[in-house]
Design a protein around this motif. Sequence first.
Motif, PDB file in Angstrom:
ATOM      1  N   UNK A 107      53.761  79.312  97.225  1.00 23.38           N
ATOM      2  CA  UNK A 107      55.193  79.487  96.986  1.00 23.38           C
ATOM      3  C   UNK A 107      55.573  78.938  95.611  1.00 23.38           C
ATOM      4  N   UNK A 108      56.095  79.796  94.719  1.00 26.01           N
ATOM      5  CA  UNK A 108      56.468  79.324  93.381  1.00 26.01           C
ATOM      6  C   UNK A 108      57.762  78.522  93.406  1.00 26.01           C
ATOM      7  N   UNK A 109      57.918  77.625  92.423  1.00 29.42           N
ATOM      8  CA  UNK A 109      59.155  76.847  92.313  1.00 29.42           C
ATOM      9  C   UNK A 109      60.333  77.737  91.916  1.00 29.42           C
ATOM     10  N   UNK A 110      60.042  78.770  91.161  1.00 30.06           N
ATOM     11  CA  UNK A 110      61.058  79.719  90.709  1.00 30.06           C
ATOM     12  C   UNK A 110      60.349  80.905  90.091  1.00 30.06           C
ATOM     13  N   UNK A 111      61.109  81.870  89.654  1.00 26.68           N
ATOM     14  CA  UNK A 111      60.485  83.037  89.038  1.00 26.68           C
ATOM     15  C   UNK A 111      59.840  82.661  87.715  1.00 26.68           C
ATOM     16  N   UNK A 112      58.641  83.214  87.501  1.00 23.87           N
ATOM     17  CA  UNK A 112      57.946  82.998  86.234  1.00 23.87           C
ATOM     18  C   UNK A 112      58.509  83.945  85.171  1.00 23.87           C
ATOM     19  N   UNK A 113      58.472  83.513  83.934  1.00 22.90           N
ATOM     20  CA  UNK A 113      58.864  84.383  82.823  1.00 22.90           C
ATOM     21  C   UNK A 113      57.612  84.786  82.061  1.00 22.90           C
ATOM     22  N   UNK A 114      57.704  85.884  81.330  1.00 19.62           N
ATOM     23  CA  UNK A 114      56.559  86.344  80.543  1.00 19.62           C
ATOM     24  C   UNK A 114      56.184  85.315  79.483  1.00 19.62           C
ATOM     25  N   UNK A 115      57.190  84.627  78.936  1.00 19.34           N
ATOM     26  CA  UNK A 115      56.909  83.602  77.924  1.00 19.34           C
ATOM     27  C   UNK A 115      56.105  82.451  78.521  1.00 19.34           C
ATOM     28  N   UNK A 116      56.495  82.012  79.731  1.00 19.57           N
ATOM     29  CA  UNK A 116      55.765  80.933  80.395  1.00 19.57           C
ATOM     30  C   UNK A 116      54.333  81.359  80.717  1.00 19.57           C
ATOM     31  N   UNK A 117      54.177  82.597  81.157  1.00 21.10           N
ATOM     32  CA  UNK A 117      52.847  83.090  81.497  1.00 21.10           C
ATOM     33  C   UNK A 117      51.952  83.123  80.271  1.00 21.10           C
ATOM     34  N   UNK A 118      52.449  83.687  79.171  1.00 18.58           N
ATOM     35  CA  UNK A 118      51.632  83.791  77.957  1.00 18.58           C
ATOM     36  C   UNK A 118      51.303  82.415  77.405  1.00 18.58           C
ATOM     37  N   UNK A 119      52.246  81.494  77.474  1.00 15.60           N
ATOM     38  CA  UNK A 119      52.001  80.132  76.976  1.00 15.60           C
ATOM     39  C   UNK A 119      50.910  79.451  77.804  1.00 15.60           C
ATOM     40  N   UNK A 120      50.980  79.628  79.134  1.00 12.97           N
ATOM     41  CA  UNK A 120      49.964  79.020  79.995  1.00 12.97           C
ATOM     42  C   UNK A 120      48.587  79.612  79.717  1.00 12.97           C
ATOM     43  N   UNK A 132      52.994  96.680  81.474  1.00 11.31           N
ATOM     44  CA  UNK A 132      52.971  96.879  82.931  1.00 11.31           C
ATOM     45  C   UNK A 132      52.049  95.876  83.617  1.00 11.31           C
ATOM     46  N   UNK A 133      50.944  95.534  82.962  1.00 13.15           N
ATOM     47  CA  UNK A 133      50.009  94.578  83.555  1.00 13.15           C
ATOM     48  C   UNK A 133      50.614  93.176  83.543  1.00 13.15           C
ATOM     49  N   UNK A 134      51.288  92.819  82.444  1.00 10.06           N
ATOM     50  CA  UNK A 134      51.954  91.515  82.393  1.00 10.06           C
ATOM     51  C   UNK A 134      52.980  91.396  83.524  1.00 10.06           C
ATOM     52  N   UNK A 135      53.737  92.464  83.766  1.00 13.98           N
ATOM     53  CA  UNK A 135      54.712  92.452  84.854  1.00 13.98           C
ATOM     54  C   UNK A 135      54.019  92.342  86.213  1.00 13.98           C
ATOM     55  N   UNK A 136      52.873  92.986  86.330  1.00 11.80           N
ATOM     56  CA  UNK A 136      52.113  92.907  87.574  1.00 11.80           C
ATOM     57  C   UNK A 136      51.654  91.475  87.847  1.00 11.80           C
ATOM     58  N   UNK A 137      51.124  90.812  86.821  1.00 16.53           N
ATOM     59  CA  UNK A 137      50.697  89.418  87.001  1.00 16.53           C
ATOM     60  C   UNK A 137      51.881  88.536  87.392  1.00 16.53           C
ATOM     61  N   UNK A 138      53.028  88.752  86.758  1.00 18.14           N
ATOM     62  CA  UNK A 138      54.220  87.974  87.107  1.00 18.14           C
ATOM     63  C   UNK A 138      54.621  88.222  88.561  1.00 18.14           C
ATOM     64  N   UNK A 139      54.514  89.464  88.992  1.00 15.99           N
ATOM     65  CA  UNK A 139      54.849  89.804  90.379  1.00 15.99           C
ATOM     66  C   UNK A 139      53.909  89.090  91.342  1.00 15.99           C
ATOM     67  N   UNK A 140      52.603  89.102  91.049  1.00 10.32           N
ATOM     68  CA  UNK A 140      51.641  88.393  91.897  1.00 10.32           C
ATOM     69  C   UNK A 140      52.008  86.915  92.023  1.00 10.32           C
TER      70      UNK A 140
END
Length: 375
Positions: A280-293, A358-366
Motif C-alpha cells: 500500500x503506497x503512502x500516496x500517489x507517485x509522481x513521474x518526477x519521484x519515480x525518475x529520481x528514485x 506509456x511505460x512510465x505511466x504503467x510503472x506508476x500505476x503498478x
Amino acid sequence: MYTLNFDQQAFLETYWQKQPLVIKAAFKDFADPIAADELAGLACEEEIASRIILTKQNNWEIIQGPIEDYAPFGEDNWQLLVQAVNHWYPDSQPLVDVFRFIPDWRFDDLMVSFATPGGGVGPHIDNYDVFLLQGEGKRRWKVGPIGNYSPRGGDTHTALIDDFEPIIDVVLEAGDMLYIPPGFPHRGETIETALSYSIGFRAPSQQELISGIADHLIDTNSGLKRFTSTQEPTEPGLLPLTQQEGMLELLRELLTKPEYYQPVLGQLLSQNRFELDLCEPDGEHTSEELLEALEDGAEIQRIGGLKVIRIEGDSQKRLFINGEIYCLDEVEADTLTTLANQISFDSDTALALCKQPDVAEYFLWLLDQGYAYLA
C-alpha cells in the motif's frame, strides 16, 4: 541461488501432464529458503491460508488457521501447511523463479509444509500438476496409477480416496523432487521432521471458463443476440434438434470471436486464488519521484505472486494483471514482452523503458496499485 538439475525440455516432452517422475538431486546442495519458525509465524496471520492436518489412526483431522499454539499437537503425527508463501515471504521467490519454464498463467502457488514424524495427508487425487520438493528431513511418497477410485467414506466433496497399489514408492531427501500430473493418486508420510515445498500448476475447468465468459458478457453488456428460427415443430411440447443446434451455434459464434474470448482468458488466468501482499503506497507517485528514485539506483520489483500476462494474437496492445486490463497502445511488441516476462527491473533498464511515456505511466500505476515497489 537455485538451479534445476535436469533437462527441462526433455521433461516437458516426456513427462509433463503424462506420467509421474522421481528426480533425485533435482537441486544440488539444496538450502531451505524458509525456516520452520518463520513458517509458523506466517501461519499466525489471518490473511494467510494455513491449516494443520492431524493423523489419527486411519483418518485425518483438519484444523484451519490461523495457528498460534502448537503445544496441543504433540511431537508427531501432524503437519502444518501454509499456502502462497511466495506472496508473503520474498526470500522464497528465487525458488519459484526456476519453475518459470512452465508459463506463469499456469502457476498456482508455493505451498510449504512443516511435518513431524508420522505426519502426512492420506491417499488423495489432485486436479493440478505438482512438484513435491524435499527440504530438510525425509518423507516417503507413494504414487498410484490413474484409475477409478472411490472417495473415502463416500464423501464426494473430499480429495481423499481409498488406498491404492503404488507404482512409485520413494523416500525423498533434501533436494529430491517428485512430479505428479493431475489424476494420479498419491500419499506422503513423514519419516523424520521435514520441510517440504509444493509447487503447483493449475489450468481452468470448463465451469470456470463458461462462468468467466458469462461474467464478461454481463460486465460489457454484450452477447445480446437472440436465437431465431424459420421453422417451428408440429408438437407443442417438443424442442427439435435443429433448434437445439441453433442455440448452441450462438455459443460457438461467441467462442470463435477473439474480442470475446481473449479478455476472458486474460482476466481469468491472471487472477490469483490467494490473497496478494499488496504494498500500500503512502500516496500517489509522481513521474518526477519515480525518475529520481531510479537515477539514485532503485529498481522496480513486482510483488510475489502477481501475474502479468500477454495474449498471443491479441487484437490490442495490453497486459492482463491480476484480473485487470492495462492498455499500452503506443508501445512496441518487444517492450510488451519485456513488461510481461520480467519480475524486476534494475535502474538502467527501468530508466530506458521510461523514455516511453506509456511505460512510465504503467510503472506508476503498478506502484500506486501496490502491485510493485521500489527496492
